[in-house]
Design a protein around this motif. Structure first.
Motif, mmCIF file in Angstrom:
data_model
loop_
_atom_site.group_PDB
_atom_site.id
_atom_site.type_symbol
_atom_site.label_atom_id
_atom_site.label_comp_id
_atom_site.label_asym_id
_atom_site.label_seq_id
_atom_site.Cartn_x
_atom_site.Cartn_y
_atom_site.Cartn_z
ATOM 1 N N THR A 54 20.869 14.173 63.251
ATOM 2 C CA THR A 54 21.643 12.945 63.462
ATOM 3 C C THR A 54 21.744 12.142 62.176
ATOM 4 O O THR A 54 22.823 11.650 61.809
ATOM 5 C CB THR A 54 21.004 12.096 64.571
ATOM 6 O OG1 THR A 54 20.896 12.862 65.767
ATOM 7 C CG2 THR A 54 21.835 10.848 64.844
ATOM 8 N N VAL A 69 28.196 7.858 72.160
ATOM 9 C CA VAL A 69 27.708 9.175 72.565
ATOM 10 C C VAL A 69 27.889 9.301 74.077
ATOM 11 O O VAL A 69 27.239 8.592 74.843
ATOM 12 C CB VAL A 69 26.223 9.351 72.211
ATOM 13 C CG1 VAL A 69 25.722 10.729 72.635
ATOM 14 C CG2 VAL A 69 25.993 9.119 70.725
ATOM 15 N N VAL A 93 25.127 5.655 68.970
ATOM 16 C CA VAL A 93 24.224 6.555 68.257
ATOM 17 C C VAL A 93 22.903 5.857 67.969
ATOM 18 O O VAL A 93 21.819 6.437 68.122
ATOM 19 C CB VAL A 93 24.878 7.035 66.941
ATOM 20 C CG1 VAL A 93 23.853 7.725 66.040
ATOM 21 C CG2 VAL A 93 26.042 7.975 67.231
ATOM 22 N N LEU A 112 22.891 13.664 72.461
ATOM 23 C CA LEU A 112 23.167 13.773 71.033
ATOM 24 C C LEU A 112 23.492 15.215 70.643
ATOM 25 O O LEU A 112 24.396 15.472 69.845
ATOM 26 C CB LEU A 112 21.960 13.285 70.220
ATOM 27 C CG LEU A 112 21.843 11.783 70.002
ATOM 28 C CD1 LEU A 112 20.488 11.444 69.383
ATOM 29 C CD2 LEU A 112 22.970 11.256 69.114
ATOM 30 N N TYR A 115 26.969 16.012 71.749
ATOM 31 C CA TYR A 115 27.927 15.237 70.967
ATOM 32 C C TYR A 115 28.108 15.826 69.567
ATOM 33 O O TYR A 115 29.231 15.953 69.057
ATOM 34 C CB TYR A 115 27.433 13.796 70.870
ATOM 35 C CG TYR A 115 28.278 12.868 70.042
ATOM 36 C CD1 TYR A 115 29.609 12.618 70.361
ATOM 37 C CD2 TYR A 115 27.726 12.196 68.945
ATOM 38 C CE1 TYR A 115 30.380 11.744 69.605
ATOM 39 C CE2 TYR A 115 28.479 11.319 68.185
ATOM 40 C CZ TYR A 115 29.805 11.093 68.515
ATOM 41 O OH TYR A 115 30.550 10.229 67.761
#
Length: 463
Positions: A54, A69, A93, A112, A115
């Motif tokens: 990330t 997200v 996020v 996450l 995504y």
């Protein structure tokens, strides 16, 4: 051996799940270890890699802290601990990151992953590829949250590498690991890591637990110009795990060095996972000569993992008992432990699921000669601070990397001196592609940051 260390080893020997390591984060020297390369289940330490991926997406500009997200039905259905957002909802996020760090939210890790990677399975493959690029040669990921999977394995040494890499590669995002709590709606969510705020110098990183793994903890601490990363895996309880880490920090922080560059782990070129809504990359593009060449590129690793890859670790049917199978004990003693972390090695990065085209330019006589000429004009290898952009199996390939970086960098590298350094890799040689001629650490880091914005992966180090 100190009385404290004797107590630690005795406790570890009585618990077959236990593994631990303490590393000087400035020099890479192992200050303490117990079965550091034995395979263990990471549990929620997995989320450290989810966060690494990330942070990388944030740094590249593919997403922002305010990006939304989406939470799928699959993510919403993950078991606790979780944030509890309903399917069809979304979070930022930043909220997802905070939920991973504090509550260790499984639903947010999956969200996450979907995504950033399109699916959790694909994201897990990208996580494993990244682990290899960082030198985590014994780590395999199958999901983004650490929920039980017998094929998802790691070692204490690999987790120490990841902890150091998070702090070294993303100083702008690393402070999130030290937050004590965050506000989500009407909830105030506290951090599971009880050492933050109670042990001097501790600034993160992550806890983890499943029944099979036991209680895990990776801890970073900095005080009095010293810096260490410690890992405890397989604790019998949260309290016992925390007490062990407190002892390790107290015993080994004073033994850490006040010198060293802290640039222990190369930040290597990695695949850029498309956001879920992106158009898939054609198969032909994935197999183009430039992409194949990029896949064959070798990562520079200044903090290697010792020992061979265990066979069968990738089997989905790996028995749970195999997670704690004993490996031959490495040579004991301070010299052997230090050598295990500090000798130079290189580990091939396996072919990623996706890599953007044109990572390495075609080699031509014109562009190779341009860089070669610039390099051979130097009477000696530049000293002081340098920028490394990659490692290649041949000098020509290293020169190609340098030329590509020069073309993209423009004015950033106007006064820099390109050169390739040969290093031994067993019976073979590798070539580090570097630029020298920087006045000090600040100049090198600023130039590297400017290169990253132009799509050139790099890291600054003292030559």
């Amino acid at each position: 051996m100190s009385a404290l260390l004797a107590v630690n080893v005795e406790t570890a020997s009585a618990n077959p799940k236990y593994a631990g390591i303490v590393v000087d984060a400035k020099t890479g020297k192992v200050l303490y270890s117990e079965d550091p390369d034995g395979l263990r289940y990471p549990a929620s330490l997995t989320k450290m890699m989810t966060l690494y991926m990330t942070f990388e997406a944030l740094e590249s500009g593919r997403i922002s802290l305010d990006s939304r997200v989406p939470v799928s039905a699959n993510a919403a259905a993950e078991p606790p601990t979780k944030l509890g957002v309903r399917a069809g909802g979304s979070v930022t996020v930043e909220q997802a990151m905070q939920a991973l760090i504090t509550r260790s939210a499984n639903d947010m890790a999956t969200a996450l992953a979907e995504y950033l990677g399109g699916s959790e399975a694909r994201f897990a493959q990208l996580m494993t590829n990244k682990a290899r690029a960082l030198g985590m040669t014994r780590t395999t990921y199958r999901n983004a949250n650490g929920l039980p999977n017998t094929a998802q394995m790691t070692t204490a040494r690999d987790q120490a590498r990841l902890g150091i890499a998070l702090r070294q590669h993303f100083p702008q995002y690393y402070p999130y690991f030290s937050i004590r709590s965050f506000q989500f709606g009407k909830q105030t969510i506290g951090n599971h890591n009880r050492l933050i705020g109670t042990v001097r110098g501790v600034d993160g990183i992550k806890t983890g637990y499943t029944r099979a793994s036991g209680f895990n903890l990776v801890t970073s601490a900095q005080a009095d110009g010293r810096s260490i990363v410690g890992v405890v895996m397989g604790g019998t309880s949260g309290g016992a795990r925390d007490a062990q880490m407190r002892k390790l920090v107290a015993a080994y922080m004073p033994k850490a060095s006040t010198g060293g560059s802290s640039n222990l782990i190369a930040q290597t070129r990695s695949p850029a996972p498309p956001i879920a809504a992106s158009v898939p990359v054609p198969v032909m593009a994935q197999n183009s000569p430039a992409v194949v060449a990029a896949r064959d590129e070798v990562a520079s690793l200044d903090l290697p993992n010792a020992g061979p890859l265990p066979s069968g670790r990738y089997s989905e049917k790996l028995p749970g008992a195999a997670a704690y199978a004993s490996e031959p004990k490495a040579q004991r003693g301070a010299a052997a432990l230090s050598a295990a972390m500090t000798r130079t090695a290189a580990v091939p990065t396996p072919a990623p699921a996706y890599m953007p085209p044109a990572s390495i330019p075609e080699q031509t006589a014109e562009n190779t000669d341009k860089v070669t000429t610039a390099s051979t004009r130097q009477t000696s290898t530049p000293s002081g601070w340098v920028i490394q952009i990659g490692v290649s199996p041949t000098r020509d390939a290293a020169m190609g990397l340098l030329q590509s970086a020069q073309d993209k960098g423009g004015q950033v590298l106007r006064s820099a001196k390109p050169f390739a350094v040969a290093v031994a890799n067993g019976s073979n040689q590798l070539y580090r592609a570097r630029f020298g001629g920087f006045g000090d650490q600040k100049d090198a880091i600023n130039a590297c940051n400017a290169l990253k914005k132009k799509g050139v992966a790099c890291w600054a180090a003292m030559q």
